[in-house]
Design a protein around this motif. Structure first.
Motif, PDB file in Angstrom:
ATOM      1  N   TYR A  93       0.915  -1.182   0.012  1.00 48.52           N
ATOM      2  CA  TYR A  93       0.118  -0.004  -0.095  1.00 48.52           C
ATOM      3  C   TYR A  93       0.996   1.359  -0.096  1.00 48.52           C
ATOM      4  O   TYR A  93       2.067   1.435   0.715  1.00 48.52           O
ATOM      5  N   ASN A  94       0.550   2.228  -0.700  1.00 49.91           N
ATOM      6  CA  ASN A  94       1.074   3.620  -1.022  1.00 49.91           C
ATOM      7  C   ASN A  94       0.684   4.457   0.336  1.00 49.91           C
ATOM      8  O   ASN A  94       1.378   5.278   0.799  1.00 49.91           O
ATOM      9  N   VAL A  95      -0.585   4.241   0.873  1.00 56.82           N
ATOM     10  CA  VAL A  95      -1.172   4.834   2.000  1.00 56.82           C
ATOM     11  C   VAL A  95      -2.537   4.255   2.424  1.00 56.82           C
ATOM     12  O   VAL A  95      -3.065   3.472   1.736  1.00 56.82           O
ATOM     13  N   VAL A  96      -2.685   4.342   3.764  1.00 58.22           N
ATOM     14  CA  VAL A  96      -3.791   3.934   4.404  1.00 58.22           C
ATOM     15  C   VAL A  96      -4.748   4.995   4.909  1.00 58.22           C
ATOM     16  O   VAL A  96      -4.105   5.992   5.650  1.00 58.22           O
ATOM     17  N   LEU A  97      -6.023   5.004   4.598  1.00 57.20           N
ATOM     18  CA  LEU A  97      -7.052   5.777   4.944  1.00 57.20           C
ATOM     19  C   LEU A  97      -7.803   5.055   6.250  1.00 57.20           C
ATOM     20  O   LEU A  97      -8.307   3.996   6.132  1.00 57.20           O
ATOM     21  N   PRO A 150       2.376   6.010   4.910  1.00 56.73           N
ATOM     22  CA  PRO A 150       1.754   7.042   5.123  1.00 56.73           C
ATOM     23  C   PRO A 150       0.239   6.762   5.863  1.00 56.73           C
ATOM     24  O   PRO A 150      -0.483   5.765   5.233  1.00 56.73           O
ATOM     25  N   ILE A 151      -0.066   7.078   6.939  1.00 55.23           N
ATOM     26  CA  ILE A 151      -1.539   6.787   7.563  1.00 55.23           C
ATOM     27  C   ILE A 151      -2.191   8.051   7.543  1.00 55.23           C
ATOM     28  O   ILE A 151      -1.728   9.112   8.224  1.00 55.23           O
ATOM     29  N   ILE A 152      -3.380   8.184   6.802  1.00 58.67           N
ATOM     30  CA  ILE A 152      -4.126   9.282   7.376  1.00 58.67           C
ATOM     31  C   ILE A 152      -5.502   9.140   7.986  1.00 58.67           C
ATOM     32  O   ILE A 152      -6.176   8.250   7.511  1.00 58.67           O
ATOM     33  N   ALA A 153      -5.973   9.914   8.945  1.00 57.86           N
ATOM     34  CA  ALA A 153      -6.939   9.611   9.771  1.00 57.86           C
ATOM     35  C   ALA A 153      -8.194  10.132   9.052  1.00 57.86           C
ATOM     36  O   ALA A 153      -8.143  10.979   8.616  1.00 57.86           O
ATOM     37  N   LEU A 154      -9.201   9.288   9.158  1.00 55.58           N
ATOM     38  CA  LEU A 154     -10.524   9.679   8.703  1.00 55.58           C
ATOM     39  C   LEU A 154     -11.443  10.171  10.046  1.00 55.58           C
ATOM     40  O   LEU A 154     -11.636   9.213  10.794  1.00 55.58           O
ATOM     41  N   ASN A 214       0.372  11.582  18.065  1.00 56.36           N
ATOM     42  CA  ASN A 214       0.928  10.844  18.863  1.00 56.36           C
ATOM     43  C   ASN A 214       0.890   9.283  18.532  1.00 56.36           C
ATOM     44  O   ASN A 214       1.765   8.492  18.697  1.00 56.36           O
ATOM     45  N   ALA A 215      -0.019   8.910  17.689  1.00 59.13           N
ATOM     46  CA  ALA A 215      -0.330   7.507  17.393  1.00 59.13           C
ATOM     47  C   ALA A 215       0.519   7.411  15.926  1.00 59.13           C
ATOM     48  O   ALA A 215       0.934   6.175  15.712  1.00 59.13           O
ATOM     49  N   GLY A 216       1.293   8.405  15.447  1.00 55.43           N
ATOM     50  CA  GLY A 216       2.193   8.296  14.462  1.00 55.43           C
ATOM     51  C   GLY A 216       1.363   8.495  12.992  1.00 55.43           C
ATOM     52  O   GLY A 216       1.960   8.066  12.021  1.00 55.43           O
ATOM     53  N   MET A 217       0.110   8.869  13.134  1.00 61.09           N
ATOM     54  CA  MET A 217      -0.501   9.459  11.640  1.00 61.09           C
ATOM     55  C   MET A 217       0.225  10.602  10.970  1.00 61.09           C
ATOM     56  O   MET A 217       0.596  11.556  11.656  1.00 61.09           O
ATOM     57  N   ASN A 218       0.001  10.584   9.845  1.00 62.43           N
ATOM     58  CA  ASN A 218       0.527  11.724   9.088  1.00 62.43           C
ATOM     59  C   ASN A 218      -0.198  12.786   8.787  1.00 62.43           C
ATOM     60  O   ASN A 218       0.194  14.145   8.544  1.00 62.43           O
ATOM     61  N   ASP A 219      -1.596  12.650   8.741  1.00 59.33           N
ATOM     62  CA  ASP A 219      -2.370  13.818   8.319  1.00 59.33           C
ATOM     63  C   ASP A 219      -3.852  13.206   8.850  1.00 59.33           C
ATOM     64  O   ASP A 219      -4.011  12.184   9.225  1.00 59.33           O
ATOM     65  N   VAL A 231     -10.126  17.737  -1.463  1.00 59.86           N
ATOM     66  CA  VAL A 231      -9.203  17.528  -0.629  1.00 59.86           C
ATOM     67  C   VAL A 231      -8.694  16.283  -0.252  1.00 59.86           C
ATOM     68  O   VAL A 231      -7.289  16.119  -0.265  1.00 59.86           O
ATOM     69  N   LEU A 232      -9.488  15.012  -0.597  1.00 61.23           N
ATOM     70  CA  LEU A 232      -9.039  13.618  -0.448  1.00 61.23           C
ATOM     71  C   LEU A 232      -8.034  13.597  -1.757  1.00 61.23           C
ATOM     72  O   LEU A 232      -6.796  12.952  -1.581  1.00 61.23           O
ATOM     73  N   TYR A 233      -8.326  14.141  -3.007  1.00 63.18           N
ATOM     74  CA  TYR A 233      -7.400  13.989  -4.092  1.00 63.18           C
ATOM     75  C   TYR A 233      -5.993  14.596  -3.759  1.00 63.18           C
ATOM     76  O   TYR A 233      -4.970  13.944  -3.978  1.00 63.18           O
ATOM     77  N   ASP A 234      -6.096  15.728  -3.330  1.00 61.68           N
ATOM     78  CA  ASP A 234      -4.922  16.620  -2.808  1.00 61.68           C
ATOM     79  C   ASP A 234      -4.134  15.808  -1.902  1.00 61.68           C
ATOM     80  O   ASP A 234      -2.866  15.637  -1.976  1.00 61.68           O
ATOM     81  N   LYS A 235      -4.612  15.348  -0.979  1.00 60.04           N
ATOM     82  CA  LYS A 235      -3.900  14.466   0.095  1.00 60.04           C
ATOM     83  C   LYS A 235      -3.401  13.259  -0.215  1.00 60.04           C
ATOM     84  O   LYS A 235      -2.061  12.918  -0.055  1.00 60.04           O
ATOM     85  N   LEU A 236      -3.971  12.383  -1.313  1.00 61.56           N
ATOM     86  CA  LEU A 236      -3.466  11.364  -1.810  1.00 61.56           C
ATOM     87  C   LEU A 236      -2.390  11.556  -2.904  1.00 61.56           C
ATOM     88  O   LEU A 236      -1.581  10.503  -2.881  1.00 61.56           O
TER      89      LEU A 236
END
Length: 258
Positions: free
Chosen positions: A181-185, A214-218, A232-237, A247-252
């Motif tokens: 995976y390149n990124v996790v939502l 990269p892990i992005i919080a929803l 603190n959990a280590g999420m990137n955004d 916004v989703l497109y921009d971040k991904l």
């Protein structure tokens, strides 16, 4: 002319909620033109079910985040009731409000009216486009089936690959097994294991892939203390739900394969 993505999100949430609480009978989506002129049209949307219904003294609280009409409803039907809170917010963005008529044991009708400008076919064709073409493999972790369907639809439109997990335990298993995976939502609130705990477990692994993924919080609400928890959990955004596709497109796009 309207915001197709948000309207679909409202209806999917309301229909998904209606189906969850309807064991017999059915669910109907009813649209009526209330008034119109040459330039404008006002449409009433209603989602009608034959489900368990809601007591009159509970109608005021069902749109609050993380509240349901009855405690045993959560145990029997699952979920935190976030879909209604998100729908309420999306409808308010259309300068409208959500209404509910309900009889316990007979069913409920959730309804709202929205005014639209009329547009010709050409002007409407490109009103909602976001740039297309994302070379990316995304793991979407969310316990809400409606959210997974919506994100999958959007990612497919952009040409991205998507895989899905329903809770943090599944997410960890998929990340460990696939490592592609390149990124996790990652949704924050989920049964069995939430997103913060799952991210912490992934980050605790020593290999570089788990450290750098990269892990992005929803999240449906961004309180100041939650921002600290996400960091603190280590999420990137993070991305707020209901999310804006742009916004989703921009971040991904920051994490796509080169």
């Amino acid at each position: 002319m309207g915001d197709r993505t948000r309207l679909i999100q409202i209806l999917l949430n309301l229909v998904g909620n209606a189906i969850k609480f309807t064991e017999k009978g059915g669910v109907t989506i009813d649209l009526k033109v209330i008034q119109q002129s040459e330039q404008d049209v006002r449409i009433r949307f209603a989602v009608i079910d034959t489900g368990i219904g809601i007591a009159a003294n509970k109608l005021g609280t069902i749109f609050e985040q993380f509240k349901q009409a009855e405690l045993d409803t959560t145990r029997k039907f699952g979920g935190t009731g976030l879909g209604l809170a998100i729908s309420k917010r999306l409808i308010e963005l259309h300068d409208s409000r959500i209404n509910v008529d309900s009889v316990p044991g007979q069913g409920s009708t959730f309804w709202f009216t929205i005014g639209f400008k009329k547009g010709d076919y050409q002007s409407n064709r490109n009103s909602n486009n976001v740039e297309e073409g994302l070379k990316i493999n995304v793991l979407v972790v969310d316990d809400n089936q409606i959210n997974r369907l919506l994100i999958n639809k959007i990612l497919k439109k952009w040409g991205a690959s998507a895989d899905f997990a329903e809770n943090g335990i599944e997410a960890i298993e998929k990340v460990e097994t696939n490592r592609n995976y390149n990124v996790v939502l990652m949704d924050i609130h989920m049964p069995e294991m939430g997103g913060l705990e799952a991210t912490g477990i992934i980050r605790a692994k020593t290999e570089a892939y788990f450290q750098q993924l990269p892990i992005i919080a929803l999240t449906a609400s961004m309180l100041s203390n939650q921002m600290g928890e996400i960091n603190n959990a280590g999420m990137n955004d993070y991305i707020l739900k209901p999310f804006d596709p742009r916004v989703l497109y921009d971040k991904l796009s920051r994490y796509q394969q080169q």
